[in-house]
Design an enzyme around this catalytic site. Sequence first.
Site, PDB file in Angstrom:
ATOM      1  N   LYS A  25       0.792  -1.064  -0.150  1.00  0.00           N
ATOM      2  CA  LYS A  25       0.226   0.138   0.058  1.00  0.00           C
ATOM      3  C   LYS A  25       0.980   1.199  -0.111  1.00  0.00           C
ATOM      4  O   LYS A  25       0.383   2.320  -0.476  1.00  0.00           O
ATOM      5  CB  LYS A  25      -1.010   0.045   1.034  1.00  0.00           C
ATOM      6  CG  LYS A  25      -1.948  -1.171   1.047  1.00  0.00           C
ATOM      7  CD  LYS A  25      -3.497  -0.923   1.675  1.00  0.00           C
ATOM      8  CE  LYS A  25      -4.503  -1.854   1.537  1.00  0.00           C
ATOM      9  NZ  LYS A  25      -5.635  -1.796   2.164  1.00  0.00           N
ATOM     10  N   LYS A  37      -5.623 -10.546  -5.893  1.00  0.00           N
ATOM     11  CA  LYS A  37      -7.025 -10.740  -5.245  1.00  0.00           C
ATOM     12  C   LYS A  37      -7.994  -9.785  -5.420  1.00  0.00           C
ATOM     13  O   LYS A  37      -7.918  -8.924  -5.708  1.00  0.00           O
ATOM     14  CB  LYS A  37      -6.451 -10.803  -3.585  1.00  0.00           C
ATOM     15  CG  LYS A  37      -6.817  -9.384  -2.858  1.00  0.00           C
ATOM     16  CD  LYS A  37      -6.668  -9.712  -1.256  1.00  0.00           C
ATOM     17  CE  LYS A  37      -7.157  -8.328  -0.713  1.00  0.00           C
ATOM     18  NZ  LYS A  37      -7.403  -8.421   0.549  1.00  0.00           N
ATOM     19  N   LYS A  41     -12.063  -4.902  -2.411  1.00  0.00           N
ATOM     20  CA  LYS A  41     -13.005  -3.661  -2.292  1.00  0.00           C
ATOM     21  C   LYS A  41     -12.595  -2.775  -2.979  1.00  0.00           C
ATOM     22  O   LYS A  41     -13.301  -2.172  -3.714  1.00  0.00           O
ATOM     23  CB  LYS A  41     -13.056  -3.381  -0.693  1.00  0.00           C
ATOM     24  CG  LYS A  41     -14.337  -4.303   0.111  1.00  0.00           C
ATOM     25  CD  LYS A  41     -14.408  -3.453   1.156  1.00  0.00           C
ATOM     26  CE  LYS A  41     -14.060  -4.137   2.716  1.00  0.00           C
ATOM     27  NZ  LYS A  41     -12.880  -3.901   3.210  1.00  0.00           N
TER      28      LYS A  41
HETATM   29  P1  ATP Z   1      -9.191  -3.135   0.887  1.00  0.00           P
HETATM   30  O1  ATP Z   1      -9.562  -3.522  -0.641  1.00  0.00           O
HETATM   31  O2  ATP Z   1     -10.008  -1.930   1.327  1.00  0.00           O
HETATM   32  O3  ATP Z   1      -7.847  -3.422   1.205  1.00  0.00           O
HETATM   33  P2  ATP Z   1     -10.369  -5.778   1.584  1.00  0.00           P
HETATM   34  O4  ATP Z   1     -11.194  -6.352   0.293  1.00  0.00           O
HETATM   35  O5  ATP Z   1      -8.909  -6.456   1.152  1.00  0.00           O
HETATM   36  O6  ATP Z   1     -10.225  -4.132   1.462  1.00  0.00           O
HETATM   37  P3  ATP Z   1     -10.336  -5.968   4.344  1.00  0.00           P
HETATM   38  O7  ATP Z   1     -11.400  -5.207   4.908  1.00  0.00           O
HETATM   39  O8  ATP Z   1      -8.939  -5.883   4.353  1.00  0.00           O
HETATM   40  O9  ATP Z   1     -10.913  -6.344   2.776  1.00  0.00           O
HETATM   41  O10 ATP Z   1     -10.894  -7.694   4.740  1.00  0.00           O
HETATM   42  C1  ATP Z   1     -11.713  -8.221   5.384  1.00  0.00           C
HETATM   43  C2  ATP Z   1     -11.650  -9.658   5.558  1.00  0.00           C
HETATM   44  O11 ATP Z   1     -11.810 -10.106   4.047  1.00  0.00           O
HETATM   45  C3  ATP Z   1     -10.164 -10.052   5.986  1.00  0.00           C
HETATM   46  O12 ATP Z   1     -10.288 -10.801   6.756  1.00  0.00           O
HETATM   47  C4  ATP Z   1      -9.470 -10.412   4.868  1.00  0.00           C
HETATM   48  O13 ATP Z   1      -8.464 -11.379   4.849  1.00  0.00           O
HETATM   49  C5  ATP Z   1     -10.758 -11.006   3.890  1.00  0.00           C
HETATM   50  N1  ATP Z   1     -10.442 -11.064   2.522  1.00  0.00           N
HETATM   51  C6  ATP Z   1     -10.182  -9.996   1.818  1.00  0.00           C
HETATM   52  N2  ATP Z   1     -10.235 -10.084   0.605  1.00  0.00           N
HETATM   53  C7  ATP Z   1     -10.110 -11.551   0.506  1.00  0.00           C
HETATM   54  C8  ATP Z   1     -10.169 -12.314  -0.728  1.00  0.00           C
HETATM   55  N3  ATP Z   1      -9.920 -11.893  -1.872  1.00  0.00           N
HETATM   56  N4  ATP Z   1     -10.140 -13.844  -0.310  1.00  0.00           N
HETATM   57  C9  ATP Z   1     -10.377 -14.064   0.992  1.00  0.00           C
HETATM   58  N5  ATP Z   1     -10.497 -13.315   1.920  1.00  0.00           N
HETATM   59  C10 ATP Z   1     -10.539 -12.106   1.632  1.00  0.00           C
END
Ligand code: ATP
Length: 326
Positions: free
Chosen positions: A111, A192, A195
């Site tokens: 990041k 991955k 969001k």
């Molecule tokens: P951002 O894009 O804002 O970093 P994010 O989608 O990575 O957000 P987080 O809020 O950081 O989401 O993560 C929430 C939960 O979802 C965490 O436990 C994270 O490990 C899980 N998670 C996020 N993306 C994935 C994915 N692609 N597959 C499985 N688990 C996920």
Amino acid sequence: MKKILTGLQPTGVITLGNYLGAIKQMVKYQNDFDSYIFIADLHSITVFQDPKTLRENIKSLVAIYLACGIDPDKNTIFIQSENEYHTNISWLLECTAYFGEMSRMTQFKDKSSKNANFSVGLFTYPVLMASDILAYDADLVPVGIDQKQHVEIARDIAIRFNKKYGDTFKVPDVMINDKGTKIMDLVTPTKKMSKSSENPKGVIRLLDEPEVIRKKIMSATTDSESCIKYDMENKPGISNLINIYSSITGLDKEEVIEKFKDSNYGNFKKEVADVVVDELSKIQNRYNEIINSYEIDKILDEGIKKTRDVAKAKYELMKDRMGLGR
Ligand code: ATP
Ligand code: LTN
């Protein structure tokens, strides 16, 4: 009873990855553990959030938890920023955490490399996460595999603190979903599903319309072969769809491969779309019933009342052990 705890950041409508990586596990284990689930709004502001949107996202995420099946009678549900002891504990832990170990965190490296300027909070983020976990003596922390490193650092911080100041924290374990998978972006399956992704076509959001979900899955990137095989390196698109199908239905990867061994990609994608739409439609129906319900405030009030007492007691114990105050 053992404790289980997790949090999600209110940084937008959550994705299928968030649901399968974190929430679904909480729902699965809520009968067997003392369960805590919170909104990690303090973590979200490590990168800029529009204040009005952030507040909407917080409320929406609570409704999503409930719609996904998080039962307020079995879980303590709360908003991180409403409990000031998390940040108090975090400062004490920051003074026991090392600059070197924080600099090695993959998420920080990723990041921070994207912008010329980034906040100090982005760097100390894992310490705040350790506070969230250690304040409650959580035994297990269900997260997606991308957060494993942060739970491991929380363990290291707990072990070090206990050694220096005497037994204060339970050492937590990470809990990765049964299938051990990370859900990947549908367009770029080597990245991955996230969001904050720039390309909406690669991301299934929990509140996407069924037709939109179908379209995204039907146009997911695959490969030029025509066999349903699990090979994350050479066939990341198909492997990702196998993971999605497996995580939703509970079938093992091998069972999924056996089931679709004679299917072509089009038929397989259609079946994947069916199970995803089926699961998410139920969540969406419940979400629409819940979002304007007064129950949400009541649930959050109860959550904060309970967690503030617990975190305060841990903070006072830490201060005492460290020789702070009178
Ligand atoms: P951002 O894009 O804002 O970093 P994010 O989608 O990575 O957000 P987080 O809020 O950081 O989401 O993560 C929430 C939960 O979802 C965490 O436990 C994270 O490990 C899980 N998670 C996020 N993306 C994935 C994915 N692609 N597959 C499985 N688990 C996920
Ligand atoms: N960093 C996590 C959110 C999070 C969390 C936690 C998860 C904050 N504190 C404590 C588990 C336990 C994320 O981005 N998903």
